[in-house]
Structures are given as structure tokens and as C-alpha cells.
Design an enzyme around this catalytic site. Structure first.
Site, short mmCIF file in Angstrom:
data_model
loop_
_atom_site.label_atom_id
_atom_site.label_comp_id
_atom_site.label_asym_id
_atom_site.label_seq_id
_atom_site.Cartn_x
_atom_site.Cartn_y
_atom_site.Cartn_z
N ASP A 99 21.41 4.15 -2.72
CA ASP A 99 21.34 3.11 -3.70
C ASP A 99 21.04 3.33 -4.89
O ASP A 99 19.91 3.55 -5.34
CB ASP A 99 20.63 1.82 -2.79
N HIS A 142 22.46 -5.92 -12.02
CA HIS A 142 22.45 -7.15 -11.61
C HIS A 142 23.01 -7.99 -13.02
O HIS A 142 22.87 -9.15 -13.31
CB HIS A 142 21.06 -7.85 -11.36
N GLU A 164 23.63 -6.97 0.78
CA GLU A 164 22.27 -6.24 0.54
C GLU A 164 21.47 -7.31 -0.33
O GLU A 164 20.59 -7.45 -0.44
CB GLU A 164 22.47 -4.75 0.15
N GLU A 165 22.25 -7.43 -1.25
CA GLU A 165 21.65 -8.52 -2.49
C GLU A 165 21.34 -9.80 -2.25
O GLU A 165 20.76 -10.48 -2.84
CB GLU A 165 22.72 -8.52 -3.74
N HIS A 179 25.04 0.28 0.00
CA HIS A 179 25.44 -1.27 0.13
C HIS A 179 26.86 -1.46 -0.97
O HIS A 179 26.70 -0.80 -2.05
CB HIS A 179 24.42 -2.23 -0.17
N ASP A 224 24.70 -0.04 -9.19
CA ASP A 224 24.11 -0.81 -8.19
C ASP A 224 25.13 -1.36 -7.22
O ASP A 224 25.49 -2.83 -7.74
CB ASP A 224 23.15 -1.84 -8.62
#
Ligand code: BES
Ligand code: ZN
Length: 396
Positions: A279, A358, A251-252, A200, A217
Site C-alpha cells: 500500500d 486522499h 480499504e478506505e 487495495h 494510494d
């Protein structure tokens, strides 16, 4: 009972929206702004969300979704794909089998050309966007950069004849950022199968309006598979069976991009023989030994075994079984569509990068635990997966 507990959790989060975001830039006061410059995200927009263990999806706002995710609740946002998987029962193709690896020398020749500097340059550029959030202007810019980069690499590295067999496409969505799909046609006329290698491209901060370099990520997976693609075309590789590289948007946001793409393949009755998701491929936690995490839940057992065999054969580090849970990454969308999918990650789940993802610190230069050498192991796996399952047409 479980539903009630979850409902309480989500409601509690809504009642205290700011408690989650321990950051000076997070909004102060009870009322959140309705507009954020550079973002096309309405916090009060209703979404249909599928949570684990529930029969029916539930309606929640974008803000409630963000809060649920920050609390570790996983979900598919099914607003645009409620019927994903409904055609799986009518599929005509037999369940694929995966013959033993047989392209040892050809694969090894490509592995030798995988280049760490390319991985490093790619990560530096990809993390230079403030965020790759799928509803942001900079998330569109990072996607356009990716598309242009793939186009340039194809022109520079693929032999002219091979270029005629490659298509590079944006898969548009209802939000700003498109998914990107590269297809190398197979030479076989009697094999309609497709092998998919995915990652992603989007990133997010727990509070989406904050910076999100997304180095691990999933800048890492995105660049691991890009370097695999480059090395394969530079070797003049053309598969017998079509092979595609996918960089999913959103994706998130709840596996939005991959669900939309899988829905499209399902509705066209595309014969997806194997899908492999990458991922998080860069982090090697201090004090741990370097391994490849093979996800064993919500994945296809036969293809997972095959993936392990490829690690044994072609990588310099061992695999370890691990689990990631419900709706963890884009492989789950393909599984939902009834296609065999696998997921390979940087380590066992507990030893993966929970610390920085994140956040604004998901950077390649935050600690020596971010490893380009480790990323290259995943490029190797992607090359092996593409060649062993796609074949190598030596006539081309
Ligand atoms: N790369 C993560 C999944 C992950 C998290 C793997 C931590 C290993 C350790 C992925 O991008 C992600 O954040 N997934 C979401 C779920 C998604 C459906 C919103 C998550 O884990 O909350
Ligand atoms: Zn991710």
C-alpha cells in the site's frame, strides 16, 4: 479517559461537518444532500466501528466515519465482520516457518523482465477514473477494468497449460465494487498452504464525492503487484504451493474488503501461510534516500524478518524499520484473522506521501517524487515473495 477524548473529537467533527473540507465543491450550508449522483452512499447509515484501545465497537454514521478518518482516526468497520478472528484459536495448522531463500537464479531471471512501461501505462489508466471509491459507479468501472486487464494479461502471457491452473474471480460485497482474487494453483498434493500478495484497488478523497485519482494510494501497490503477476506467468512459473494475488475493495472504508475476504478464508479454514500487503509504493520524498519501509507494528515478526531478508537479497535499495499504527491497511485484517501478515511501504512512515494522498492531487504527474522505478522495486519484492514462499515447480 481515552474514550472520552475520542468521543469529544468525533462529536466535535460532527458538529462542524464542513470545516474539514476546504474545497469549493464541498457542500455549503448546514444540511448535506441525501443523494449524490453516481454514488451509493447514505451519510446517515449506521456502521459498527472498532477503534483502537476499545473493548467494544461503537455505532457511528457513515458521515461520522468519514470525519473521524479525515482527522486521522483509524478503525476497522466491523459492521459485516464482527466475528473476524473468532475461529483463529481452533486452527489446526502449525505456525509456519520460513526456510531461507533458495531460488536465486529463477527469481533474478524474472526480475529482469519487470517492465517500467507497464507500470506507467497501468497507473495512467487506473488514475483516469474520477474516483475508485468503493461505493461509486466509477469505482465499479475501475474494478471491471482491473478484472479485464488481468484476464487479458493471463491469456497473453501465461503458457496454455499454466492457464488451466489459474482462476480469476470477483469476490462480491454488499457494496458496488468487488474485490478481485487471482489464484495460481500449486502442484504439490501434500501442501494445502496459500501465499497471498495484496493491495487495495479503491481510492478516496477525504470528502468521498470529490475526485480521487489515488495514484500512490493505492494505484501504485495495485500496479506493482499486477506487473509482478504478469512477469511471473510470462516466465511460465507455477508454484508448488498455491499463490494468490488480491486486489481489495473498500480499504478506505475501514478495511472492509479485506476483512470480508479474510472472514471467508477463516470460515473455510484456509491455511494462509503468509500475506504481504503493498500500500503506497511510488513516492520518494525530495531530499531523502530511496528505501523500502518495513512495517514492524501489527505485523508478524518472523515473516517480517523474512521479508527484510528478501529485500537484502533481491532489491537495489535498503529497508528501514517503521510503524504505521492501528488498522493502517489490509494486512491488519489478516492479522485479526490470526494469519501471519506483513506490510511493505514506499519509505519510512514520516517520509511517505502524507501530502497528496486522499486528495485530488494524488497524481503520478504532480511532482517528480512519484517514481515508477521505485514502484518496480516493490514488484521485485512481490516476485521474490511469491517464488520463495510458493516454490517453483520445474515439472510444469
Ligand atoms: N495508504 C493508507 C495508509 C497510509 C496513510 C500509509 C499515510 C502511509 C501514510 C491507507 O489507504 C489509509 O488511508 N488507511 C486509513 C485507515 C483505514 C482503515 C480507513 C487511514 O490511514 O486513515
Ligand atoms: Zn492506502
Amino acid at each position: 479517559m481515552k474514550f472520552l477524548a475520542l468521543f469529544a473529537l468525533v462529536s466535535a467533527a460532527v458538529a462542524t461537518p464542513l470545516a474539514l473540507y476546504d474545497n469549493e465543491q464541498s457542500p455549503l450550508g448546514d444540511v448535506l444532500p441525501t443523494e449524490y449522483p453516481g454514488f451509493d452512499l447514505k451519510l446517515d447509515a449506521p456502521r459498527l466501528v472498532q477503534l483502537e484501545g476499545q473493548e467494544e465497537p461503537v455505532v457511528m454514521t457513515e458521515l461520522e466515519k468519514i470525519q473521524a478518518k479525515a482527522q486521522g482516526i483509524r478503525f476497522f468497520d466491523v459492521t459485516e465482520t464482527t466475528d473476524l478472528g473468532s475461529l483463529a484459536q481452533f486452527r489446526t495448522a502449525a505456525k509456519p516457518s520460513y526456510p531461507p531463500p533458495s531460488h536465486n537464479e529463477s527469481v533474478r531471471a524474472v526480475l529482469d523482465t519487470l517492465n517500467i512501461q507497464n507500470l506507467e501505462d497501468g497507473i495512467k489508466k487506473f488514475t483516469s477514473f474520477r474516483t475508485r471509491y468503493y461505493r461509486s459507479d466509477t469505482g465499479k468501472q475501475s474494478q471491471t477494468w482491473l478484472l479485464n486487464k488481468i484476464t487479458e494479461l493471463t491469456k497473453e502471457f501465461a503458457p496454455k497449460l499454466l492457464q488451466n491452473s489459474i482462476s480469476i474471480q470477483e469476490f462480491p460485497h454488499t457494496w458496488t465494487q468487488s474485490s478481485v482474487i487471482v489464484r495460481i494453483n500449486g502442484t504439490s498434493t501434500d501442501d494445502d498452504g496459500v501465499v497471498i500478495i495484496g493491495a487495495h484497488q479503491d481510492s478516496t478523497n477525504n470528502w468521498p464525492f470529490l475526485p480521487a485519482p489515488g495514484a500512490d494510494d493505492d494505484g501504485s501497490g495495485s500496479m506493482s503487484i499486477l506487473e509482478a503477476y504478469r512477469a511471473l506467468i510470462a516466465a511460465g512459473w507455477q508454484p508448488e504451493r498455491a499463490v494468490e494475488f488480491h486486489w481489495y475493495a473498500a480499504e478506505e472504508g475501514g478495511l472492509l474488503g479485506s476483512q470480508a475476504v479474510a472472514r471467508s478464508y477463516e470460515s473455510r479454514n484456509v491455511n494462509v501461510v503468509a500475506m504481504s500487503q503493498y500500500d503506497m509504493t511510488a513516492f520518494v520524498k525530495r531530499g531523502t534516500r530511496e528505501q523500502v519501509g518495513i512495517i514492524t507494528d501489527f505485523t508478524d515478526p518472523d515473516l517480517t524478518q523474512y521479508n527484510k531478508d528478501l529485500v537484502d537479497l533481491y532489491l537495489d535499495i535498503p529497508w528501514v524499520d517503521t510503524q504505521c499504527g492501528y488498522a493502517c491497511s489490509d494486512h491488519a485484517s489478516w492479522r485479526k484473522a490470526g494469519y501471519p501478515s506483513v506490510f511493505t511501504i514506499e519509505s519510512s512512515f514520516p517520509e511517505s506521501n502524507h501530502q497528496y494522498i486522499h486528495t485530488a492531487n494524488d497524481r503520478y504527474d504532480i511532482s517528480d517524487e512519484f517514481s515508477f522505478e521505485h514502484m518496480r522495486e516493490f514488484s521485485k519484492l512481490a516476485v521474490a515473495f511469491a517464488v520463495e514462499l510458493g516454490g517453483w515447480s520445474k515439472s510444469s
